[in-house]
Structure formats: structure tokens, C-alpha cells
Design an enzyme around this catalytic site. Structure first.
Site, PDB file in Angstrom:
ATOM      1  CG  ASP A  25      42.689  23.696  34.828  1.00  0.00           C
ATOM      2  OD1 ASP A  25      43.398  24.287  33.748  1.00  0.00           O
ATOM      3  OD2 ASP A  25      42.568  24.508  35.901  1.00  0.00           O
ATOM      4  CG  ASP A  41      46.581  26.156  32.355  1.00  0.00           C
ATOM      5  OD1 ASP A  41      46.455  26.868  33.197  1.00  0.00           O
ATOM      6  OD2 ASP A  41      48.054  25.855  32.061  1.00  0.00           O
ATOM      7  CD  GLU A  47      44.669  31.323  32.138  1.00  0.00           C
ATOM      8  OE1 GLU A  47      44.965  31.792  32.777  1.00  0.00           O
ATOM      9  OE2 GLU A  47      45.477  30.237  31.652  1.00  0.00           O
ATOM     10  CG  HIS A  93      43.686  29.171  40.127  1.00  0.00           C
ATOM     11  ND1 HIS A  93      42.845  29.116  39.031  1.00  0.00           N
ATOM     12  CD2 HIS A  93      44.952  28.862  39.615  1.00  0.00           C
ATOM     13  CE1 HIS A  93      43.495  29.048  37.984  1.00  0.00           C
ATOM     14  NE2 HIS A  93      44.716  28.805  38.511  1.00  0.00           N
TER      15      HIS A  93
HETATM   16  C1  GLC Z   1      47.267  29.377  33.819  1.00  0.00           C
HETATM   17  C2  GLC Z   1      46.846  28.994  35.516  1.00  0.00           C
HETATM   18  C3  GLC Z   1      47.882  29.463  36.277  1.00  0.00           C
HETATM   19  C4  GLC Z   1      49.143  28.653  36.059  1.00  0.00           C
HETATM   20  C5  GLC Z   1      49.676  28.662  34.562  1.00  0.00           C
HETATM   21  C6  GLC Z   1      50.654  27.887  34.076  1.00  0.00           C
HETATM   22  O1  GLC Z   1      47.577  30.694  33.969  1.00  0.00           O
HETATM   23  O2  GLC Z   1      45.548  29.765  35.518  1.00  0.00           O
HETATM   24  O3  GLC Z   1      47.501  29.160  37.779  1.00  0.00           O
HETATM   25  O4  GLC Z   1      50.283  29.130  36.837  1.00  0.00           O
HETATM   26  O5  GLC Z   1      48.572  28.546  33.829  1.00  0.00           O
HETATM   27  O6  GLC Z   1      49.883  26.726  33.925  1.00  0.00           O
END
Ligand code: GLC
Length: 561
Positions: free
Chosen positions: A98, A200, A255, A330
Site C-alpha cells: 500500500d 491509497d 483506489e 478492509h
Molecule cells: C483508504 C483506505 C482506508 C484509509 C484511508 C486513509 O480509503 O482504504 O482504510 O482509512 O484510505 O488512508
């Protein structure tokens, strides 16, 4: 046709805190992953994405990074990671990490410097603004984890921006030094031998001008268009691609959440985007009424919508790019508790796997999904650990509209702590996750739902997952299931049928989302049944009667058509 190793891979996501405790201190760790590599291999996995294990105060379980170059002691050491990487390579499993680009922890040395004074060399690493007026933040923007997107910092009488928790200040990507520093981070891990990254919150690297969101008279408005998919993100990613992703031939999956439309997804990840290889979108993750109900029995999957969004993405990407295939991660509820049927957990679980993982794309199983883990039965706010769930609890309390039980119901059904309970390895104490009391929740249903039971029973969900992945790897069918075309067949709402096709075969993937028997008119003479989540198929003339949640895959050799 473009072919890449990662198109043929079977991915698996690991949330290390709750995967397996290798040194028996109650906390999942890298040694635990190392020990379970053969398990993953036997499932058919050859690519793992590991969620953050960097040094962190763990406000958001490691997404709040305080040192991008080292391992948090609770997860082990850098040597543990190297050992894990070597072993994975030996087994033919690639690892991606990540990469957290949007923010750091407030305990990262850059931020500790940045907050000291307005002329500190690190000041511009973060987004600082003066308040609008005494006591009022620069804008009324809200943050994903509740409250304002700004935190007041007394030392310099300014606000820093944070779209997640207060302890996660946002990096200022306009600053080239930030861009270069994060390029160095990526290079460091690639030099160590990882194969790429899940990136991320990548959609959020740029900000709109600091103007209040509508309605302007509301003190806090969560308007994520102010910090999602803005044009500058693409400038930053193109630079990262040129400087690091391309030279290392790294796999990158961004993401992009729920607001990325197809056009912006092309910009990120079309084959010729010069940015990323794939994006995780969330369109299919919330196709039910989970946010509206106050009784679990009313939970209902919107199959029509699910089919629409699958079709939308599959069609849009059929020639221009590639998609990851995942039911959850997650941050989302457990699959069986979300889209599965509590009365038919095994059948619905197998059907859901069939429906998704035979599409065109790269599967990403989320840890524990393959054994049918379910949401955790939270009893009180003390059972939660996730910062966003806890903030939400207090926000709802302040609203004064709901009883304690109503609030707990809302959290229970979609809290991010659901997928973060300990993986249930066997029926011994603490589910075989650890020999001591784990720091994560252990779902009491581990006595029945666990890896050991799944492996001992050939009819289990686990073997169904393994079967699907074997089909994707089978030299006979790989071309069909990896590279073949996808076409959705129009059907009644409770059925989801699609065709995968290449020059040699045509496969019909037929899935019933119904608790009742459903009939489907077959217009083909199939050669064989490649997969079935029941012992038999009932066919009369050309009508197939599907049992509740039945999923079958029928294949036709094309020369016979
Ligand atoms: C993404 C991750 C999440 C995290 C957020 C901030 O959405 O999947 O778990 O809290 O980013 O890093």
C-alpha cells in the site's frame, strides 16, 4: 492484444494486523504472513497486496504513516519483510504494498517540522491556511471521518487540512519536494523487490480552490468533489509514472472510490494513460439498502443495479484497460453479511465468487472471504477500534435522534471493523490466530467458520474458490477466462448471466441471486459443466431450473457451434 503477468494473477488482500500472529504477542505480523504463504499458494494465489505495516502511531491502523522506510515494531522488522519477500518469490507469489500518498501521520518528522513555524523548510509539505475569521476554519469542507477538513494549530495560528482523521494531515502535492520524496519512497520498496503498489486514496491528491461548499451556511459539508479526481491529480501521477512506475515496470492499482466515472477512470488507467494499470472503484460495493434499514431482515441486494454497474465497467474497459475484481476490502462489510444470504451462506457465497471472479479482470480476494467469514457481532462502542466508526458513533450521539441500540445497529452493519476481525484459522482458542488474547476481535462463530473446517470438507467454500482460480490458470481455459471477451446476457432481475468467449470456447456463467427456484432458457448445447455449486443441474428440454443461489458454468467448444 495486450498481455501482462498481472492480468493472469490471482490476488489476495492482507490486512496484517488481523491475518495471523506469527510470534504470539496477540498482533498479526509479517512473520504470520510468511508462515501462511503456503496456505495462500494452495488457494491459487500468486499476488498479495499487503496493507500498511510502516512505522505509525496507528490512529488509522497504519494508514497514518510516521516513517515510510521502516516496519512498525508491532508488525516485525525490515528483515522479516525481506524474509517474507524471498519466500514469496520462491513460491512464485508477488507482493505489492500500500503506497499512501495523500497524507502522513501528524507524528511524521515532516509534519512535526512543518507545524513549528511558517518559515520552516517543511511548512509547504502540508496544506496550511489562515482561518476565515476568529475561530472559523478556512472553508466549511467536511472530512471523510467526520467533522471539519481543517484542524486549528495554535503554534502558528493556522489550520492544516486533513480529509481523513485529525492525525492524518494532507500532503501538499503542489510542492515538487513532496512529489520527489514520495517517488523516492516508491523506489525504495521497488528496489527491495516488491512488484508494485495499491495506491491509497489516490483520487484525492489535488484540492479545489478554497471556497465554501454548498450549502454555504452549513458549518461542515462533506463535498468530496472538492478533493476528488481533480485535473492536477493526473499531472502528479504522470510524473510518478515516468520517474518510477514505468522504469520499474511496477504494477499500480489506484483506489479511486465511488465517484470516479468511466471518463476519469480512463484517465487514470486506460492502457495508454501513462498513469496507473488499474483502479479500484466502489460502484458495486454498495448495491443494497445497507444505509437505509433498521432491521437486518430487510437487507436486500439490488441485483439489477449490481448487474448494471458490472456491465458498465466491463464494457467500458473491454478494449481500453483492465479491472481489478473484488467484492470487498478492509473498509467494507464482510461479503456473506452484505450480499450473501444468511439462510444459504454456502450456496450464496459460492455463487457470489462465481459471479465475480470469472469476469474479465484480476481477482482480489479479501482475507477470510474464502472461508465465508461474516460481520462481527459488536455489542458496545468498546468493541470498535476503527477511528471512522468511533467518530461516527459520537457524531450520531450528538444528533440526539437515535437510541444507543439504533446507533450500534448502524455501525454494526457497515463498520470498517467488520472485515478487520481475526482470521479464523481453526476452532482452538482465539481461532488459532494467536496463542494469546488478540488485539483484534475474534468472531465467536470461529468454532464453525474456520480454515481448518473448510480444508477438511471438499464441498466447502474454500474449495470452490480454489476451483475458480484453477479454471483461470488451466492451460485449456486460461485464454478464455483471462483474455476472453465478456458479454452480459439480458435476463430477469434475479439472474446474472454472462458469456466469456475466445476463439476456442464460449462459457456461460449463470448465477441465481434468488432464494427460490428460478428457470432459465438455455439456447445452447453445452459440452461440459465446468463449475456448479450444487451436486446436480436440473435441465428439462432446454429449461434449466436453478436452485437457490445456484451458479453453473457451462462451456461450449466453438467448432461445435
Ligand atoms: C483508504 C483506505 C482506508 C484509509 C484511508 C486513509 O480509503 O482504504 O482504510 O482509512 O484510505 O488512508
Amino acid at each position: 492484444m495486450i498481455k501482462k503477468w498481472w492480468m493472469e494473477s490471482v490476488g489476495y488482500q492482507i490486512y496484517p494486523k488481523s491475518f495471523y500472529d506469527g510470534n504470539n504477542d496477540g498482533h498479526g505480523d509479517l512473520l504470520g504472513i510468511y508462515k501462511k504463504l503456503p496456505y495462500l499458494k494452495s488457494l491459487g494465489v500468486d499476488l498479495i497486496w499487503i496493507c500498511p505495516f510502516y512505522v505509525s502511531p496507528m490512529d488509522d491502523n497504519g494508514y497514518d504513516v510516521a516513517d515510510f522506510y521502516d516496519v512498525a515494531p508491532s508488525f516485525g522488522t525490515l528483515d522479516d519483510f525481506k524474509k517474507l519477500l524471498n519466500k514469496a518469490k520462491e513460491l512464485g507469489i508477488r507482493i505489492i504494498l500500500d503506497l499512501v500518498l495523500n497524507h502522513t501521520s501528524d507524528e511524521h518528522p515532516w509534519f512535526m517540522e512543518s507545524r513549528k513555524s511558517k518559515d520552516n523548510p517543511y511548512r509547504d509539505y502540508y496544506i496550511w491556511q489562515k482561518g476565515k475569521s476568529k475561530g472559523l476554519p478556512p472553508t466549511n469542507w467536511g472530512s471523510f471521518f467526520g467533522g471539519s477538513a481543517w484542524v486549528y494549530d495554535e503554534a502558528t495560528d493556522e489550520y492544516y487540512m486533513k480529509i481523513f482523521s485529525n492525525k492524518m494531515p494532507d500532503l501538499n502535492w503542489k510542492n515538487e519536494k513532496v512529489q520527489d520524496a514520495m517517488i523516492d519512497v516508491a523506489k525504495y520498496w521497488l528496489d527491495l523487490g516488491v512488484d508494485g503498489f495499491r495506491i491509497d486514496a489516490v483520487a484525492h491528491l489535488a484540492r479545489a480552490p478554497f471556497v465554501d461548499a454548498e450549502p454555504k451556511d452549513k458549518p461542515v459539508v462533506l463535498d468530496w468533489f472538492k478533493f476528488s479526481n481533480l485535473p492536477d491529480v493526473h499531472i502528479y501521477l504522470k510524473k510518478m509514472y515516468q520517474k518510477v512506475f514505468k522504469p520499474y515496470d511496477a504494477l499500480t492499482i489506484g483506489e479511486v472510490g465511488g465517484e470516479a466515472n468511466i471518463e476519469s477512470a480512463y484517465q487514470y488507467s486506460a492502457f495508454d494513460s501513462g498513469e496507473l494499470n488499474m483502479v479500484f472503484n466502489f460502484d458495486h460495493n454498495w448495491c443494497n439498502n445497507v444505509f437505509d434499514i433498521d432491521n437486518l431482515e430487510n437487507l436486500k441486494t439490488d441485483v439489477k443495479r449490481l448487474k448494471e454497474v458490472f456491465n458498465k465497467w466491463q464494457v467500458a474497459f473491454k478494449e481500453r484497460g483492465w479491472l481489478p475484481l473484488n467484492w470487498l476490502n478492509h473498509d467494507q462489510p464482510r461479503l456473506i453479511s452484505h450480499y450473501g444470504d444468511q439462510m444459504y451462506p454456502l450456496e450464496s457465497g459460492k455463487m457470489l465468487a462465481t459471479a465475480l471472479y470469472l469476469m474479465r479482470g484480476t481477482p482480489f480476494v479479501y482475507q477470510g472471504e474464502e472461508i465465508g467469514m461474516t460481520n462481527y457481532p459488536f455489542q458496545s462502542i468498546e468493541d470498535f477500534n476503527d477511528v471512522s466508526s468511533i467518530n461516527r458513533y459520537y457524531d450520531l450521539k450528538r444528533e440526539n435522534k437515535y437510541t444507543e441500540e439504533e446507533i450500534l445497529f448502524k455501525l454494526r452493519i457497515n463498520s470498517r471493523d467488520n472485515p478487520r476481525s481475526a482470521i479464523q484459522w481453526d476452532d482452538t482458542k482465539y481461532a488459532g490466530f494467536s496463542k494469546v488474547k488478540p488485539v483484534v476481535n475474534v468472531n465467536p462463530n470461529y468454532i464453525e467458520i474456520n480454515v481448518k473446517n473448510n480444508l477438511e470438507n471438499k464441498g466447502s467454500l474454500w474449495y470452490h474458490y480454489q476451483h475458480i482460480f484453477k479454471l483461470r490458470k488451466d492451460p485449456k481455459y486460461k485464454e478464455l477466462f483471462v483474455y476472453g471477451t465478456y458479454e452480459q446476457v439480458p435476463t430477469s432481475d434475479e439472474l446474472y448471466v454472462y458469456i466469456r468467449e475466445n476463439s476456442a470456447y464460449k462459457a456461460y456463467v449463470i448465477n441465481s441471486f434468488s432464494r427460490e427456484n428460478v428457470t432459465y432458457k438455455l439456447k445452447i448445447n453445452f459440452d461440459s459443466v465446468l463449475l456448479n455449486n450444487y451436486e446436480n443441474i436440473l435441465i428439462n428440454d432446454d429449461i434449466i431450473t436453478l436452485s437457490p443461489y445456484q451458479a453453473v458454468v457451462l462451456v461450449v467448444k466453438k467448432e461445435q457451434l
